[in-house]
Write a protein that holds these residues in place. Structure first.
Motif, PDB file in Angstrom:
ATOM      1  N   LEU A  65      12.490   5.868   2.329  1.00  8.11           N
ATOM      2  CA  LEU A  65      13.937   5.980   2.161  1.00  8.11           C
ATOM      3  C   LEU A  65      14.523   4.950   1.204  1.00  8.11           C
ATOM      4  O   LEU A  65      15.727   5.002   0.895  1.00  8.11           O
ATOM      5  N   ALA A  66      13.705   4.001   0.754  1.00  8.31           N
ATOM      6  CA  ALA A  66      14.224   2.915  -0.080  1.00  8.31           C
ATOM      7  C   ALA A  66      14.749   3.423  -1.418  1.00  8.31           C
ATOM      8  O   ALA A  66      14.125   4.255  -2.074  1.00  8.31           O
ATOM      9  N   THR A  67      15.914   2.908  -1.807  1.00 10.11           N
ATOM     10  CA  THR A  67      16.491   3.249  -3.115  1.00 10.11           C
ATOM     11  C   THR A  67      16.640   2.017  -3.998  1.00 10.11           C
ATOM     12  O   THR A  67      17.104   2.117  -5.127  1.00 10.11           O
ATOM     13  N   GLY A 111       0.810  -1.217   0.000  1.00 10.92           N
ATOM     14  CA  GLY A 111       0.000   0.000   0.000  1.00 10.92           C
ATOM     15  C   GLY A 111       0.841   1.264   0.000  1.00 10.92           C
ATOM     16  O   GLY A 111       0.541   2.233  -0.717  1.00 10.92           O
ATOM     17  N   LEU A 112       1.922   1.284   0.791  1.00  6.95           N
ATOM     18  CA  LEU A 112       2.754   2.471   0.893  1.00  6.95           C
ATOM     19  C   LEU A 112       3.602   2.686  -0.361  1.00  6.95           C
ATOM     20  O   LEU A 112       3.881   3.831  -0.736  1.00  6.95           O
ATOM     21  N   ALA A 113       4.014   1.599  -1.020  1.00  5.69           N
ATOM     22  CA  ALA A 113       4.758   1.741  -2.273  1.00  5.69           C
ATOM     23  C   ALA A 113       3.904   2.455  -3.310  1.00  5.69           C
ATOM     24  O   ALA A 113       4.388   3.298  -4.070  1.00  5.69           O
ATOM     25  N   GLN A 114       2.622   2.142  -3.326  1.00  8.08           N
ATOM     26  CA  GLN A 114       1.716   2.811  -4.255  1.00  8.08           C
ATOM     27  C   GLN A 114       1.550   4.285  -3.872  1.00  8.08           C
ATOM     28  O   GLN A 114       1.554   5.172  -4.727  1.00  8.08           O
ATOM     29  N   LYS A 115       1.458   4.535  -2.564  1.00  9.32           N
ATOM     30  CA  LYS A 115       1.317   5.915  -2.075  1.00  9.32           C
ATOM     31  C   LYS A 115       2.526   6.762  -2.459  1.00  9.32           C
ATOM     32  O   LYS A 115       2.379   7.919  -2.877  1.00  9.32           O
TER      33      LYS A 115
END
Length: 467
Positions: free
Chosen positions: A382-384, A340-344
């Motif tokens: 923060l993911a890269t 859900g947060l990746a989509q956000k």
């Protein structure tokens, strides 16, 4: 252990899961086959311990157990089930049946009692009756049944048992008190109860009793008429009236001021609410679900919460486990939040690295599910890289996670630290340290040598020892 396939028994929820417990391997296999042929999923166990293990990790709709087992008896197992899974029905089987045994079993709440040898139809009838009795009086369709609990992500048997209880109470209008630490998901459970109830199409109104200042809380709950006080330029409908026909969720009810406790009690007793400044009460039809992280029993004893209100809101009590008590759900919840947060955040994230999930699984989680969501949001922001690494999770947790060690390494570290503490305590005096450890000097010297420890390091102002 056996798991079966088959067609559902007529008139029952499909694929009911049964735990069958008996130490007679031949009888166990025969009973499993008969139950499987009637469409039930059957898991078998041959001892009390095996049954407890299964109940700890899986969800069941019914337990059928022999009374005489090699490591205990069925009544003891039933008592365990009643404590951990109060809504789970149990049927007992015995070759040593007697009227006193049957009376004791049924008086303690056993759903059924069959004496061996018994006809297979008698067993099937008993299973059918126990499942029907355990089901809510108004059973929703299977699709609706799945929908009300769809928002609660869990594989924990404890959570599934709690949801089974919630489904049972949802069919009634009984007031529910949800207990649990902050962040465990009390409002989520309250919404699920509402969705499972006959009031699902009506409003669900939630209010946090501890988040609204006392002067405003009364007006928010009960409403007010125009001119009731300075600034009341228009009539305001309170949340109690807004919940008419539906469910009113009072979160953190333990923080409700004493004066409002009296007024809420009157609403519950009279099923009517009188807005501030009004002369007439207005009828309301609603269901109350409350929640608290406080110890209301202690609040009662201290006079901070009214006893009569407590018994009005606490008709049925449900307790949410902490996240640490349902650790098997942590990877499931983390992956769910990440999607859900990746989509956000508009990121393409594939999941967590295996060692990152291990860190999440053993973290202490004092903030429960809310804290887990916060941590996942941090790593997502923060993911890269598509795969979330362990280092990013450790950074978000801001604490050194528990290190899962092998037994030999854990023992070595404990032994070394123990010896260091003894030498510090005795200022490097080997005789005193050996005496405290209840070992002779020769053996104690061997232990020190094994761990590379020199007593001189602990005498006087010797150098610090790295632990």
């Amino acid at each position: 252990m056996t798991q079966a396939t088959g067609q559902p028994a007529p008139g029952l929820a499909p694929r009911a899961r049964l735990l069958l417990v008996d130490d007679d391997a031949d009888l166990l296999r025969l009973l499993a086959m008969r139950l499987q042929a009637s469409g039930y999923q059957v898991i078998t166990a041959d001892s009390v311990q095996a049954a407890r293990t299964r109940l700890g990790v899986e969800r069941f709709d019914l337990v059928v157990s022999d009374v005489r087992l090699p490591d205990g008896d069925g009544l003891a197992l039933f008592d365990d089930i009643r404590r951990q899974h109060p809504a789970l029905p149990v049927i007992l089987l015995t070759a040593h049946g007697s009227i006193p045994d049957a009376v004791e079993a049924t008086s303690r709440g056993v759903a059924g009692y069959l004496t061996k040898p018994f006809d297979s139809q008698a067993l099937l009838q008993g299973v059918r009756q126990a499942l029907q009795h355990a089901a809510p009086a108004t059973t929703p369709s299977s699709a609706a049944s799945a929908a009300w609990r769809a928002g609660i992500i869990s594989r924990s048997s404890r959570m599934h048992a709690l949801l089974d209880e919630a489904g049972l109470v949802a069919a009634s209008d009984a007031s529910v008190l949800i207990r649990g630490d902050s962040g465990t998901g009390k409002e989520l459970l309250a919404r699920a109860i509402h969705l499972a109830s006959p009031r699902a199409a009506a409003p669900f109104i939630a209010i946090n009793c501890g988040a609204i200042p006392e002067p405003l809380l009364e007006s928010e709950l009960f409403g007010h008429v125009r001119g009731a006080f300075t600034g009341a330029t228009a009539t305001h409908t309170g949340l109690i009236q807004a919940a008419h026909g539906g469910t009113l969720f009072l979160d953190e009810i333990g923080d409700m001021p004493a004066a409002l406790q009296v007024k809420l009690l009157r609403v519950l007793q009279e099923r009517a609410v009188r807005p501030v400044g009004a002369t007439q009460a207005q009828a309301v039809d609603l269901r109350i679900v409350s929640a608290t992280h406080r110890d209301l029993d202690a609040a009662l004893a201290e006079g901070q919460f009214r006893e009569d209100l407590y018994y009005r809101i606490n008709v049925v009590s449900l307790e949410l486990p902490t996240l640490a008590e349902r650790r098997e759900d942590i990877p499931l919840l983390a992956e769910h939040f990440l999607r859900g947060l990746a989509q956000k955040y508009g990121k393409r994230l594939t999941g967590f690295a295996a060692d990152a999930l291990e860190v999440l699984a053993v973290a202490p989680w004092p903030g429960n599910v809310r804290q887990l969501h916060n941590v996942v949001e941090q790593v997502c922001a923060l993911a890269t890289t598509p795969l979330i690494p362990r280092a990013l999770v450790e950074r978000a947790l801001r604490v050194k996670p528990f290190e899962a060690l092998g037994y030999a390494e854990a023992k070595r570290r404990f032994e070394r630290n123990y010896l260091i503490q003894l030498l510090k305590l005795t200022a490097g005096n080997v005789s005193d340290a050996a005496r405290l450890a209840e070992r002779n000097r020769t053996e104690f010297y061997r232990l020190l040598q094994r761990h590379g420890l020199t007593p001189d390091l602990f005498r006087g102002d010797g150098p610090d020892v790295e632990q």
